[in-house]
Design a protein around this motif. Structure first.
Motif, PDB file in Angstrom:
ATOM      1  N   ILE A   7      32.942  43.101  42.238  1.00 50.30           N
ATOM      2  CA  ILE A   7      34.208  43.113  41.649  1.00 50.30           C
ATOM      3  C   ILE A   7      34.898  41.583  41.774  1.00 50.30           C
ATOM      4  CG2 ILE A   7      34.885  45.395  41.880  1.00 50.30           C
ATOM      5  CD1 ILE A   7      36.605  44.528  44.462  1.00 50.30           C
ATOM      6  N   MET A   8      34.222  40.632  42.455  1.00 52.61           N
ATOM      7  CA  MET A   8      34.685  39.212  42.414  1.00 52.61           C
ATOM      8  C   MET A   8      34.668  38.741  41.277  1.00 52.61           C
ATOM      9  SD  MET A   8      35.072  37.690  45.466  1.00 52.61           S
ATOM     10  CE  MET A   8      34.425  36.078  45.343  1.00 52.61           C
TER      11      MET A   8
ATOM     12  N   ASP B  24      34.539  36.060  38.090  1.00 57.97           N
ATOM     13  CA  ASP B  24      33.761  34.830  37.860  1.00 57.97           C
ATOM     14  C   ASP B  24      34.945  33.839  37.780  1.00 57.97           C
ATOM     15  OD1 ASP B  24      30.979  35.691  37.541  1.00 57.97           O
ATOM     16  OD2 ASP B  24      31.497  36.614  35.525  1.00 57.97           O
TER      17      ASP B  24
ATOM     18  N   ARG C  27      34.955  28.004  35.653  1.00 55.56           N
ATOM     19  CA  ARG C  27      33.505  27.608  35.759  1.00 55.56           C
ATOM     20  C   ARG C  27      32.546  28.529  34.844  1.00 55.56           C
ATOM     21  NH1 ARG C  27      32.221  24.397  40.994  1.00 55.56           N
ATOM     22  NH2 ARG C  27      34.210  23.566  41.285  1.00 55.56           N
TER      23      ARG C  27
ATOM     24  N   ALA D 104      40.071  36.013  44.391  1.00 56.04           N
ATOM     25  CA  ALA D 104      38.771  36.180  45.000  1.00 56.04           C
ATOM     26  C   ALA D 104      38.866  36.114  46.599  1.00 56.04           C
ATOM     27  CB  ALA D 104      37.881  34.872  44.748  1.00 56.04           C
TER      28      ALA D 104
ATOM     29  N   LYS E 192      29.317  33.869  43.297  1.00 51.28           N
ATOM     30  CA  LYS E 192      30.674  34.134  43.059  1.00 51.28           C
ATOM     31  C   LYS E 192      31.430  33.576  44.409  1.00 51.28           C
ATOM     32  CE  LYS E 192      30.424  38.117  40.096  1.00 51.28           C
ATOM     33  NZ  LYS E 192      30.893  39.542  40.122  1.00 51.28           N
ATOM     34  N   PHE E 193      30.926  33.724  45.603  1.00 50.39           N
ATOM     35  CA  PHE E 193      31.654  33.493  46.730  1.00 50.39           C
ATOM     36  C   PHE E 193      31.617  32.004  46.711  1.00 50.39           C
ATOM     37  CE2 PHE E 193      30.634  37.991  48.001  1.00 50.39           C
ATOM     38  CZ  PHE E 193      31.861  37.983  48.029  1.00 50.39           C
TER      39      PHE E 193
ATOM     40  N   GLN F 145      31.556  29.688  44.323  1.00 52.51           N
ATOM     41  CA  GLN F 145      32.234  29.366  43.073  1.00 52.51           C
ATOM     42  C   GLN F 145      33.816  29.275  43.710  1.00 52.51           C
ATOM     43  OE1 GLN F 145      31.621  30.663  39.494  1.00 52.51           O
ATOM     44  NE2 GLN F 145      29.824  29.298  39.144  1.00 52.51           N
ATOM     45  N   ALA F 146      33.980  30.519  44.562  1.00 51.36           N
ATOM     46  CA  ALA F 146      35.487  30.756  45.017  1.00 51.36           C
ATOM     47  C   ALA F 146      36.072  29.453  45.802  1.00 51.36           C
ATOM     48  CB  ALA F 146      35.573  31.943  45.653  1.00 51.36           C
TER      49      ALA F 146
END
Lengths: 404, 404
Positions: free
Chosen positions: A10-11, A13, A17, A128, B261-262, B264-265
């Motif tokens: 569920i994070m 994008d 980016r 996030a 994803k983590f 990029q956050a």
């Protein structure tokens, strides 16, 4: 194969980016891509920071204390005093970027299922970090027509449940460039006090306020000193995003105790980054002024230029180096992708961030983009030309009725 | 005041750092404190890394790609190939230290309530990172009497529930210095395969294996390539803990997608750290050999010395730069605190880490300590003398029946 986590699934994008692969493909085709999608300033890092790095004469690059190097924290104390932020080095915990500060703030204050209220459009990664902490963001959308003022505080109050633990703001705001007024900050303060909420306040753009209106820190608000968790970073103010140095600042001993545990678990923030960031605090005032003046000029140039393009509207941002603009398009996600994959003007195109990713709780902003003015005026001029030409031929062009 | 998070409240204090205030007070009293509590090597960082930092000629210290600088990841690929670890740059994601790699591994693979099995004594922060992810560690205690061999795999199997998602190992091991045998690794592999579990493998000490026995990477195990998430760091191998550069390595595309994803956050791992770490991969082989030989000598010197002290027992560690030793004391937490607050020998004392914090699932290790041999032999000799003298007069001295 074992299943991956639902939390990861569920994070979101990154809205900033997610189109990067299309930009990469455009470059492969030989198209020059101007990056207005990301908050990476093109202005120089202070020479003092670079000199500090180049003159490192240590033999061992050791861990620093988990809460950061004391001399750096003491210098930060003095820095904040210049803004009438009455904190001590003890209240300041150094983090790996503002990102870690938000993460540790949420981790330390919120449990899974807890809720925080965020006015949007908002910095996309708050969502996030909330997911990381298992917390839930309830958002209240602002309006481009009203210049992204704080939505009425009654709207916030309506969202309060027994699960509500805090409010998160960004001031000056990313992505809108809005600067909250004294009246708006007082309204937030009263609500925070009434319901005993946390006020998470991301103030990394404080150096960039352009209208003469005062920057009001969450720490300027009387009576909620124990409720404030301030997030800071040296990334934007000294153009040193790569150092990964931020800070979490709180006077609440219980919060601090929790935060320190998370800090100890990850051992240490970056050593070299702290050395460079500490040196940056001694940056020549002329350096800061030059950068400030550059943003002032770019802001005027960009916003004037945007509003001269038929069907485009941008409010005038009061701070930071972003604006959210409305375009005459069916869908900004599609348009931004199209700019990269199907369009070029004289071999060039522009990378914008669709604003939809900054609105997590509503379908607003479908025709809005975030533009970061992190390029010089010459390049911004080219970008404006590209955008104007693109809007003439974009197949999904759509006029908005009653547009401002 | 709003309440803080339960998650923060249950976070354990660092067993390595929790006595730091007592050490600070001892130093204030003028007592010299030898630090054997923390894995901060005293050996030099490679000159290549320091030179790379000093010769940085950038004008802007920018974000790097969220997954790390490509040239660094490509060089890491070659580094791993030297150990017959068959990965590509695409499989390697750069993190802010091994700490972030473990955090992102847990975040990406585990949901709240999921369980992982960890043989203990174990690196204390795995527990902290599991709490961050809302996951639960089920542990199986090893025994000092058996030299901390892997507990029987049937013990692992007994702990498996529908919630079990993985096994976490550290090899060579922190805190014990144990190196898993081919047979033990095969047993782990079979269990991982049978129940389709993740194998989280922390292999940051691979350069430090002393007995001629082979280092078996989790990636050497056939048939579970999609299950392995390897954690690495440059901190220990190049004595550059302060850079905060680690890596998460996986061939599992779904895991990778979540991890990115983590990444990029939090935007970017540290730029300067990556530049220095990349340069470290070119460290003179003689540098690596010198450090290796130094640890070999210290290990022999320390373990011989410990086992000569009446009532003290340490197995011979096969790797890393730690040992867990048993002391003739009532309680190692009390003893370690007493060393700092009540004892000195010729104006000196020693800071050890009580082992209880490395056993989270049992009350084992009450009379054990972790000792890091991160000081030179002269200082280690002084430390051994201090320890011997301390044990003569410690009020809580207690002989263990049937001690080895």
């Amino acid at each position: 194969m074992p299943t991956v986590s639902e939390r990861g699934r569920i994070m979101p994008d990154s809205p900033i980016r997610k189109l990067a692969p299309l930009a990469h493909e455009a470059k492969e085709r030989g198209v020059k891509v101007f990056h207005l999608n990301i908050g990476q300033p093109d202005l120089p890092t202070p020479p003092e920071a670079l000199a500090a790095i180049r003159s490192i004469d240590r033999k061992i690059l050791e861990y620093t204390p988990s809460e950061g190097i004391l001399s750096f924290r003491q210098k930060l104390e003095k820095y904040y005093h210049k803004f009438d932020i009455d904190v001590t080095a003890d209240d300041i915990i150094v983090t790996s970027g503002g990102s870690e500060a938000v993460t540790f703030a949420f981790m330390s204050c919120l449990d899974p299922g807890d809720e925080i209220i965020v006015p949007e459009p908002a910095y996309a990664n708050y969502e996030a970090f909330a997911i990381v902490a298992g917390a839930k963001i309830k958002s209240i959308a602002g309006n481009i027509e009203e210049g992204f003022v704080l939505p009425p505080i009654e709207e916030f109050e309506k969202l309060i449940t027994p699960k509500t633990k805090g409010i998160m703001i960004c001031n000056p705001n990313n992505p809108t460039g809005y600067l909250y007024t004294q009246q708006e900050m007082n309204a937030i303060r009263d609500l925070v006090k009434k319901y005993d909420l946390y006020l998470f306040s991301d103030e990394v753009y404080r150096e960039f306020c352009y209208t003469g209106a005062p920057y009001i820190s969450a720490f300027h608000l009387e009576g909620i000193e124990q409720n404030v968790v301030l997030v800071d970073s040296v990334s934007k103010r000294y153009s040193e995003c790569g150092l990964r140095i931020g800070a979490l600042i709180t006077k609440n001993q219980e919060v601090k105790k929790n935060v320190i545990k998370f800090c100890q678990a990850r051992l240490s923030p970056p050593l070299i980054g702290q050395i460079a960031a500490e040196a940056s605090l001694d940056a020549d005032p002329q350096y800061m002024l030059d950068n400030y003046n550059e943003y002032v000029q770019r802001r005027k140039f960009l916003i004037d230029g945007l509003n001269r393009i038929d069907g485009v509207y941008s409010p005038i941002p009061m701070g930071a180096f972003y604006t959210v603009a409305r375009l005459p398009v069916d869908n900004a996600d599609k348009f931004c992708a199209w700019l990269l994959s199907d369009f070029q003007y004289e071999g060039q195109t522009v990378f914008l961030a669709p604003a939809s990713g900054f609105y997590t709780g509503s379908d607003k902003g479908q025709d809005e983009v975030r533009i970061a003015y992190v390029l010089n005026k010459t390049d911004l001029g080219v970008c404006l030309k590209i955008l104007a030409e693109a809007l003439k031929v974009y197949p999904g062009r759509k006029e908005r009725k009653g547009a401002v």
